[in-house]
Write a protein that holds these residues in place. Structure first.
Motif, PDB file in Angstrom:
ATOM      1  N   ARG A 176       0.679  -1.319  -0.057  1.00 46.08           N
ATOM      2  CA  ARG A 176      -0.102  -0.045  -0.040  1.00 46.08           C
ATOM      3  C   ARG A 176       0.840   1.263  -0.133  1.00 46.08           C
ATOM      4  NH1 ARG A 176      -4.398   1.582  -2.113  1.00 46.08           N
ATOM      5  NH2 ARG A 176      -5.246   3.314  -0.931  1.00 46.08           N
ATOM      6  N   ARG A 177       1.769   1.169   0.730  1.00 48.93           N
ATOM      7  CA  ARG A 177       2.876   2.302   0.871  1.00 48.93           C
ATOM      8  C   ARG A 177       3.493   2.636  -0.331  1.00 48.93           C
ATOM      9  NH1 ARG A 177       7.746   2.714   0.957  1.00 48.93           N
ATOM     10  NH2 ARG A 177       9.007   4.766   1.590  1.00 48.93           N
ATOM     11  N   VAL A 178       3.897   1.570  -1.165  1.00 48.52           N
ATOM     12  CA  VAL A 178       4.725   1.765  -2.328  1.00 48.52           C
ATOM     13  C   VAL A 178       3.733   2.087  -3.457  1.00 48.52           C
ATOM     14  CG1 VAL A 178       5.696   0.111  -4.321  1.00 48.52           C
ATOM     15  CG2 VAL A 178       6.128  -0.218  -1.960  1.00 48.52           C
ATOM     16  N   TRP A 179       2.425   1.629  -3.435  1.00 45.61           N
ATOM     17  CA  TRP A 179       1.447   2.035  -4.373  1.00 45.61           C
ATOM     18  C   TRP A 179       1.241   3.566  -4.150  1.00 45.61           C
ATOM     19  CZ3 TRP A 179      -0.696   0.461  -8.869  1.00 45.61           C
ATOM     20  CH2 TRP A 179      -1.560   0.913  -9.129  1.00 45.61           C
ATOM     21  N   ASN A 180       1.031   3.961  -2.899  1.00 48.09           N
ATOM     22  CA  ASN A 180       0.713   5.458  -2.841  1.00 48.09           C
ATOM     23  C   ASN A 180       2.166   6.199  -3.178  1.00 48.09           C
ATOM     24  OD1 ASN A 180      -1.384   5.058  -1.597  1.00 48.09           O
ATOM     25  ND2 ASN A 180      -1.043   5.182   0.469  1.00 48.09           N
ATOM     26  N   ALA A 181       3.214   5.801  -2.719  1.00 43.14           N
ATOM     27  CA  ALA A 181       4.407   6.544  -3.101  1.00 43.14           C
ATOM     28  C   ALA A 181       4.548   6.653  -4.858  1.00 43.14           C
ATOM     29  CB  ALA A 181       5.552   5.811  -2.796  1.00 43.14           C
ATOM     30  N   HIS A 232       1.934   6.857  -6.738  1.00 39.64           N
ATOM     31  CA  HIS A 232       0.972   7.894  -7.027  1.00 39.64           C
ATOM     32  C   HIS A 232       1.588   9.378  -6.943  1.00 39.64           C
ATOM     33  CE1 HIS A 232      -2.036   5.566  -8.887  1.00 39.64           C
ATOM     34  NE2 HIS A 232      -1.911   4.658  -8.029  1.00 39.64           N
ATOM     35  N   TYR A 233       1.983   9.399  -5.635  1.00 35.11           N
ATOM     36  CA  TYR A 233       2.819  10.852  -5.245  1.00 35.11           C
ATOM     37  C   TYR A 233       3.862  11.222  -6.380  1.00 35.11           C
ATOM     38  CZ  TYR A 233       0.361   9.631  -0.944  1.00 35.11           C
ATOM     39  OH  TYR A 233      -0.581   9.291   0.119  1.00 35.11           O
ATOM     40  N   SER A 234       4.619  10.349  -6.645  1.00 33.16           N
ATOM     41  CA  SER A 234       5.696  10.526  -7.636  1.00 33.16           C
ATOM     42  C   SER A 234       5.273  10.897  -8.941  1.00 33.16           C
ATOM     43  CB  SER A 234       6.506   9.386  -7.608  1.00 33.16           C
ATOM     44  OG  SER A 234       7.168   9.119  -6.440  1.00 33.16           O
ATOM     45  N   ARG A 235       4.273  10.182  -9.327  1.00 34.94           N
ATOM     46  CA  ARG A 235       3.459  10.565 -10.722  1.00 34.94           C
ATOM     47  C   ARG A 235       3.293  12.042 -10.792  1.00 34.94           C
ATOM     48  NH1 ARG A 235      -1.896   8.280 -12.536  1.00 34.94           N
ATOM     49  NH2 ARG A 235      -1.895   9.109 -14.572  1.00 34.94           N
ATOM     50  N   ALA A 236       2.239  12.263  -9.445  1.00 28.82           N
ATOM     51  CA  ALA A 236       1.821  13.594  -9.411  1.00 28.82           C
ATOM     52  C   ALA A 236       2.847  14.820  -9.395  1.00 28.82           C
ATOM     53  CB  ALA A 236       0.925  13.561  -8.105  1.00 28.82           C
ATOM     54  N   GLY A 237       4.013  14.455  -8.579  1.00 29.02           N
ATOM     55  CA  GLY A 237       5.119  15.375  -8.490  1.00 29.02           C
ATOM     56  C   GLY A 237       5.623  15.775 -10.135  1.00 29.02           C
ATOM     57  N   LEU A 238       5.937  14.531 -10.668  1.00 28.57           N
ATOM     58  CA  LEU A 238       6.435  14.780 -12.037  1.00 28.57           C
ATOM     59  C   LEU A 238       5.543  15.601 -12.970  1.00 28.57           C
ATOM     60  CD1 LEU A 238       7.880  11.104 -12.706  1.00 28.57           C
ATOM     61  CD2 LEU A 238       9.102  13.362 -12.521  1.00 28.57           C
ATOM     62  N   ARG A 239       4.370  15.076 -12.880  1.00 31.86           N
ATOM     63  CA  ARG A 239       3.381  16.012 -13.683  1.00 31.86           C
ATOM     64  C   ARG A 239       3.248  17.537 -13.310  1.00 31.86           C
ATOM     65  NH1 ARG A 239      -2.283  13.257 -12.971  1.00 31.86           N
ATOM     66  NH2 ARG A 239      -1.196  11.865 -14.364  1.00 31.86           N
ATOM     67  N   ALA A 240       3.237  17.689 -11.983  1.00 25.92           N
ATOM     68  CA  ALA A 240       2.913  19.150 -11.408  1.00 25.92           C
ATOM     69  C   ALA A 240       4.486  19.733 -11.825  1.00 25.92           C
ATOM     70  CB  ALA A 240       3.198  19.112 -10.021  1.00 25.92           C
ATOM     71  N   ALA A 241       5.665  19.227 -11.768  1.00 20.08           N
ATOM     72  CA  ALA A 241       6.826  19.776 -12.088  1.00 20.08           C
ATOM     73  C   ALA A 241       6.777  20.065 -13.796  1.00 20.08           C
ATOM     74  CB  ALA A 241       8.081  19.079 -11.998  1.00 20.08           C
ATOM     75  N   TYR A 242       6.132  19.167 -14.351  1.00 18.55           N
ATOM     76  CA  TYR A 242       6.206  19.271 -15.916  1.00 18.55           C
ATOM     77  C   TYR A 242       5.328  20.549 -16.341  1.00 18.55           C
ATOM     78  CZ  TYR A 242       6.161  18.394 -20.925  1.00 18.55           C
ATOM     79  OH  TYR A 242       6.686  18.427 -22.178  1.00 18.55           O
ATOM     80  N   ARG A 243       4.241  20.623 -15.740  1.00 18.66           N
ATOM     81  CA  ARG A 243       2.888  21.810 -15.932  1.00 18.66           C
ATOM     82  C   ARG A 243       3.504  22.950 -15.621  1.00 18.66           C
ATOM     83  NH1 ARG A 243      -2.615  18.374 -14.121  1.00 18.66           N
ATOM     84  NH2 ARG A 243      -2.619  17.086 -16.290  1.00 18.66           N
ATOM     85  N   ALA A 244       4.371  23.105 -14.304  1.00 16.41           N
ATOM     86  CA  ALA A 244       4.472  24.478 -13.629  1.00 16.41           C
ATOM     87  C   ALA A 244       6.026  25.044 -13.953  1.00 16.41           C
ATOM     88  CB  ALA A 244       4.037  24.366 -12.288  1.00 16.41           C
ATOM     89  N   GLU A 245       6.861  24.077 -14.124  1.00 18.82           N
ATOM     90  CA  GLU A 245       8.219  24.479 -14.227  1.00 18.82           C
ATOM     91  C   GLU A 245       8.954  24.581 -15.667  1.00 18.82           C
ATOM     92  OE1 GLU A 245       9.527  25.787 -11.664  1.00 18.82           O
ATOM     93  OE2 GLU A 245       7.881  25.184 -10.291  1.00 18.82           O
ATOM     94  N   ASP A 246       8.931  25.833 -16.095  1.00 17.06           N
ATOM     95  CA  ASP A 246       9.562  25.772 -17.556  1.00 17.06           C
ATOM     96  C   ASP A 246      11.014  25.168 -17.606  1.00 17.06           C
ATOM     97  OD1 ASP A 246       7.383  27.257 -18.243  1.00 17.06           O
ATOM     98  OD2 ASP A 246       8.261  29.300 -18.199  1.00 17.06           O
ATOM     99  N   ALA A 247      11.689  25.531 -16.869  1.00 21.63           N
ATOM    100  CA  ALA A 247      13.172  24.769 -16.795  1.00 21.63           C
ATOM    101  C   ALA A 247      13.157  23.372 -16.758  1.00 21.63           C
ATOM    102  CB  ALA A 247      13.851  25.448 -15.491  1.00 21.63           C
ATOM    103  N   PHE A 248      12.102  22.558 -15.819  1.00 23.42           N
ATOM    104  CA  PHE A 248      12.139  20.966 -15.961  1.00 23.42           C
ATOM    105  C   PHE A 248      11.473  20.883 -17.368  1.00 23.42           C
ATOM    106  CE2 PHE A 248       9.668  17.284 -15.246  1.00 23.42           C
ATOM    107  CZ  PHE A 248      10.810  16.446 -14.530  1.00 23.42           C
ATOM    108  N   ARG A 249      10.506  21.552 -18.085  1.00 18.76           N
ATOM    109  CA  ARG A 249      10.258  21.305 -19.300  1.00 18.76           C
ATOM    110  C   ARG A 249      11.513  21.004 -20.292  1.00 18.76           C
ATOM    111  NH1 ARG A 249       5.838  23.852 -18.018  1.00 18.76           N
ATOM    112  NH2 ARG A 249       6.297  25.866 -18.979  1.00 18.76           N
ATOM    113  N   GLN A 250      12.336  22.185 -20.118  1.00 17.67           N
ATOM    114  CA  GLN A 250      13.307  22.517 -21.247  1.00 17.67           C
ATOM    115  C   GLN A 250      14.413  21.255 -20.899  1.00 17.67           C
ATOM    116  OE1 GLN A 250      14.766  26.228 -19.944  1.00 17.67           O
ATOM    117  NE2 GLN A 250      13.340  27.238 -21.499  1.00 17.67           N
ATOM    118  N   GLU A 251      14.503  20.719 -19.578  1.00 16.48           N
ATOM    119  CA  GLU A 251      15.682  19.846 -19.137  1.00 16.48           C
ATOM    120  C   GLU A 251      14.874  18.450 -19.604  1.00 16.48           C
ATOM    121  OE1 GLU A 251      17.323  22.727 -15.865  1.00 16.48           O
ATOM    122  OE2 GLU A 251      15.952  21.133 -15.087  1.00 16.48           O
TER     123      GLU A 251
END
Length: 124
Positions: A14-19, A21-40
């Motif tokens: 359960r912990r691994v599954w939640n982690a 999902h949190y990681s996926r959400a973090g990657l998605r948030a960074a890609y959407r909100a951070e220009d530098a991350f998209r460039q990299e």
């Protein structure tokens, strides 16, 4: 402890599954909100296939791919630091500037690491 997250006690699959999902959400948030991350990410998308074409051996390939992933990791951490600093206060403060500048310097060093690693691998 009262100050800890109620999700801290989760264990097992359960912990691994939640982690995941949190990681996926973090990657998605960074890609959407951070220009530098998209460039990299774009830089990595271009260089990743080139690493397979140009690398003379498996160790070289691992170093080249690792250097690309390191930039993305450092950028994610830098973005997290900036988000926390902005959450605490949007006013200009020397410590907030220092935290953001240090995070930016870490990204710069990771980018320079790509140049150094790729140069060493390709030039032998």
């Amino acid at each position: 402890m009262a100050d800890e997250s109620p999700f801290k006690g989760k264990t097992g699959l359960r912990r691994v599954w939640n982690a995941l999902h949190y990681s996926r959400a973090g990657l998605r948030a960074a890609y959407r909100a951070e220009d530098a991350f998209r460039q990299e990410v774009l830089l990595a998308a271009v260089l990743f296939p080139l690493a397979f074409l140009l690398s003379p051996n498996g160790v070289g390939l691992a170093l080249m791919i690792g250097s690309l992933l390191l930039v993305l990791i450092v950028e994610l951490l830098n973005s997290a630091i900036e988000a926390v600093v902005d959450r605490v206060s949007l006013e200009q403060h020397p410590l907030a500037k220092r935290a953001k500048d240090i995070g930016s310097a870490a990204v710069l060093l990771a980018l320079l690491n790509i140049v150094a690693v790729w140069g060493c691998v390709l030039l032998g």
